[in-house]
Design a protein around this motif. Sequence first.
Motif, short mmCIF file in Angstrom:
data_model
loop_
_atom_site.label_atom_id
_atom_site.label_comp_id
_atom_site.label_asym_id
_atom_site.label_seq_id
_atom_site.Cartn_x
_atom_site.Cartn_y
_atom_site.Cartn_z
N PHE A 44 -22.86 111.75 44.38
CA PHE A 44 -21.53 112.10 43.88
C PHE A 44 -20.72 112.63 45.06
N THR A 45 -19.42 112.29 45.10
CA THR A 45 -18.60 112.84 46.18
C THR A 45 -17.24 113.26 45.67
N LEU A 46 -16.19 112.76 46.30
CA LEU A 46 -14.85 113.26 46.07
C LEU A 46 -14.28 112.77 44.73
N GLY A 47 -13.43 113.62 44.13
CA GLY A 47 -12.83 113.28 42.85
C GLY A 47 -11.31 113.39 42.88
N PRO A 48 -10.64 113.03 41.79
CA PRO A 48 -9.18 112.99 41.78
C PRO A 48 -8.50 114.34 42.02
N ASP A 49 -9.08 115.41 41.51
CA ASP A 49 -8.44 116.71 41.70
C ASP A 49 -8.41 117.12 43.17
N LEU A 50 -9.51 116.87 43.86
CA LEU A 50 -9.54 117.19 45.29
C LEU A 50 -8.54 116.32 46.05
N ILE A 51 -8.49 115.06 45.72
CA ILE A 51 -7.57 114.15 46.41
C ILE A 51 -6.13 114.58 46.18
N ARG A 52 -5.81 114.93 44.97
CA ARG A 52 -4.45 115.40 44.66
C ARG A 52 -4.11 116.65 45.48
N SER A 53 -5.09 117.52 45.65
CA SER A 53 -4.83 118.80 46.33
C SER A 53 -4.52 118.63 47.81
N VAL A 54 -4.99 117.52 48.43
CA VAL A 54 -4.76 117.33 49.86
C VAL A 54 -3.76 116.21 50.15
N ARG A 55 -3.24 115.58 49.11
CA ARG A 55 -2.33 114.45 49.34
C ARG A 55 -1.08 114.90 50.11
N GLY A 56 -0.65 116.14 49.91
CA GLY A 56 0.55 116.62 50.57
C GLY A 56 0.38 116.95 52.04
N VAL A 57 -0.85 116.91 52.54
CA VAL A 57 -1.10 117.25 53.94
C VAL A 57 -0.59 116.16 54.88
N THR A 58 -0.54 114.93 54.40
CA THR A 58 -0.25 113.80 55.27
C THR A 58 0.54 112.72 54.54
N ASN A 59 1.27 111.93 55.32
CA ASN A 59 1.92 110.74 54.79
C ASN A 59 1.12 109.48 55.11
N LYS A 60 0.00 109.64 55.80
CA LYS A 60 -0.80 108.49 56.19
C LYS A 60 -1.59 107.94 54.99
N PRO A 61 -1.96 106.67 55.04
CA PRO A 61 -2.61 106.03 53.88
C PRO A 61 -3.93 106.68 53.50
N PHE A 62 -4.13 106.76 52.19
CA PHE A 62 -5.42 107.16 51.63
C PHE A 62 -6.14 105.90 51.18
N ASP A 63 -7.28 105.66 51.79
CA ASP A 63 -8.11 104.49 51.49
C ASP A 63 -9.28 104.95 50.63
N LEU A 64 -9.29 104.56 49.36
CA LEU A 64 -10.33 104.99 48.44
C LEU A 64 -11.37 103.89 48.28
N HIS A 65 -12.62 104.24 48.55
CA HIS A 65 -13.75 103.31 48.42
C HIS A 65 -14.47 103.67 47.13
N LEU A 66 -14.29 102.84 46.10
CA LEU A 66 -14.85 103.12 44.79
C LEU A 66 -16.26 102.55 44.67
N MET A 67 -17.24 103.42 44.86
CA MET A 67 -18.64 103.05 44.66
C MET A 67 -19.05 103.52 43.27
N VAL A 68 -18.45 102.87 42.28
CA VAL A 68 -18.61 103.26 40.88
C VAL A 68 -18.76 102.02 40.02
N ASN A 69 -19.48 102.16 38.91
CA ASN A 69 -19.54 101.08 37.94
C ASN A 69 -18.23 100.98 37.18
N ASP A 70 -17.85 99.78 36.84
CA ASP A 70 -16.61 99.52 36.08
C ASP A 70 -15.41 100.23 36.72
N PRO A 71 -15.11 99.94 37.97
CA PRO A 71 -14.04 100.65 38.69
C PRO A 71 -12.67 100.51 38.05
N GLU A 72 -12.48 99.47 37.24
CA GLU A 72 -11.17 99.28 36.59
C GLU A 72 -10.81 100.46 35.68
#
Length: 229
Positions: A44-72
């Motif tokens: 288990f690793t990073l989740g949406p709440d953590l990503i939201r909390s740091v999104r404002g630190v940068t304008n650079k792209p966030f590349d999310l690698h979804l290693m999850v079943n049924d990613p849709e």
Amino acid sequence: MAKVGPSLMCAKLDHLRDEMKSLEDAKVDYYHLDIMDGQFVPNFTLGPDLIRSVRGVTNKPFDLHLMVNDPERYIDIFHHVGADMMSVHLEATTHIHRTLEKIKQLGIKAGVALNPSTSIQSIDYIADMVDYVCVMTVNPGFSGQTFIPSMFKKIELLKNYKTQHNYNFEIQVDGNISFENIPKVTELGADLLVCGTSSLFNQKITYQEGVEKIRSYCKSPVDKELYTN
């Protein structure tokens, strides 16, 4: 020149905002965020709440690698917290074309991730719609693994496949992308480097020194015998 993307699962998560500010000063190109569900991979690793909390630190792209079943099921969630790029695994979804189409409809760059044993030919009917292909050079799930040597050949074959069919996708490499491996993978065709504990998060050097070293290694001459045998 290949783009440098720190793998944030390798950063000090208890000081992630400060870590990212240091990475910003070091002029990284994008941020790679691993999303794991404990099922598709045993971690288990990073989740949406953590990503939201740091999104404002940068304008650079966030590349999310979804290693999850049924990613849709999670595309909308991660779109709302600031994903700019999103890669999914062929084996994780029943309808890969539909999943990639949904990502692209949201204005997110769509990527497909290939496990070490997944063939290049498996993307024959989706290669024209992906923005990048992520070659996993270790088995996904944990940092600190050893680079699988046969992946050098796979990167080269993917580059040839791209050229032969006149596709426009970028080639990303993920897994033990070390200072030793960087000259080889970039010469073979890698456009996007996912950098973790074997390069950028090497505690003996600063992030500034690490990024500078990575960029210099992208230009280094390569002994081709190291990866053609």
